[in-house]
Design an enzyme around this catalytic site. Sequence first.
Site, short mmCIF file in Angstrom:
data_model
loop_
_atom_site.label_atom_id
_atom_site.label_comp_id
_atom_site.label_asym_id
_atom_site.label_seq_id
_atom_site.Cartn_x
_atom_site.Cartn_y
_atom_site.Cartn_z
N ASP A 24 0.79 -1.24 0.00
CA ASP A 24 0.00 0.00 0.00
C ASP A 24 0.82 1.29 0.00
O ASP A 24 0.46 2.26 0.68
CB ASP A 24 -0.97 0.00 1.20
CG ASP A 24 -1.93 -1.17 1.19
OD1 ASP A 24 -1.91 -1.96 0.23
OD2 ASP A 24 -2.69 -1.32 2.17
N LYS A 129 -6.76 -4.71 -2.96
CA LYS A 129 -7.36 -5.42 -1.82
C LYS A 129 -8.34 -4.51 -1.08
O LYS A 129 -8.06 -3.35 -0.85
CB LYS A 129 -6.25 -5.89 -0.86
CG LYS A 129 -5.43 -4.78 -0.23
CD LYS A 129 -4.29 -5.39 0.57
CE LYS A 129 -3.49 -4.38 1.36
NZ LYS A 129 -4.24 -3.56 2.32
N CYS A 162 -1.98 -2.44 7.88
CA CYS A 162 -2.01 -3.39 6.76
C CYS A 162 -0.80 -4.31 6.70
O CYS A 162 -0.90 -5.45 6.24
CB CYS A 162 -2.18 -2.63 5.45
SG CYS A 162 -3.83 -1.90 5.32
N1 TIU Z 1 -2.59 0.33 4.34
C1 TIU Z 1 -3.00 0.59 5.58
O1 TIU Z 1 -2.28 0.42 6.55
N2 TIU Z 1 -4.30 1.12 5.72
C2 TIU Z 1 -4.67 1.95 6.74
O2 TIU Z 1 -5.83 2.37 6.80
N3 TIU Z 1 -3.71 2.29 7.64
C3 TIU Z 1 -3.82 3.20 8.65
O3 TIU Z 1 -2.89 3.29 9.44
N4 TIU Z 1 -4.89 3.95 8.73
#
Ligand code: TIU
Length: 221
Positions: A24, A129, A162
């Site tokens: 991500d 995802k 994530c």
């Molecule tokens: N990719 C991921 O970690 N999504 C989140 O929403 N992370 C946060 O720390 N908010």
Amino acid sequence: MVAIAADPFEFTFDPAQTALIVIDMQRDFIEPGGFGATLGNDVSLLQAIVPTVADLIAGFRAAGLPVIHTRECHLPDLSDCPPAKRLRGAPSLRIGDPGPMGRVLIAGEPGAEIVPDLAPLPGEIVIDKPGKGAFYATGLGDILAARGITHLVFAGVTTEVCVQTTMREANDRGYRCLLAADATESYFPEYKKAAIDMIIAQGAIVGWAAPTAAIVEALNG
Ligand code: TIU
């Protein structure tokens, strides 16, 4: 087999059965005006790891090993976004709302793209995802099985959300998991530290952690 000095002890792996998963590294989490910022976070902390993640990706590419990128995002009709996720809290913009980088966390919008410095090469796998974990509701498990992958190296954001969720999913599926500790970041430094501590505790209960330089040197040294 290759060995890396890691926490809590040496991580050994066969490079031919190893892949990098970059979680991500999207504009929505790393640039102002995206999903991370709408949740009230300071995104500058995450921007700082981009060069280190680039070094790790370059090391895997130089070794001819697979680089798999993930993106947390939803379909434009939000059919894969549970209301429990979209309606959570009081963000300044919700998932699907129009923002400065297009609709927040929606596939195909500028904000959902991986930051340009870490852009996937043609042929690299990109997994979209809907959840925090990269195995949930995706083809990742089948893709790894088809390639005979048994060991995974992780980088990306955020460490305790994530990245940790995906490492736990992978650990339960039998993969041996190594986190590149300086190629992951959280909006909360104390949560990054706590997540890594939890991962490596109890004799690598979830996995291992090592610096990017040690991983790249082991792959290409
Ligand atoms: N990719 C991921 O970690 N999504 C989140 O929403 N992370 C946060 O720390 N908010």
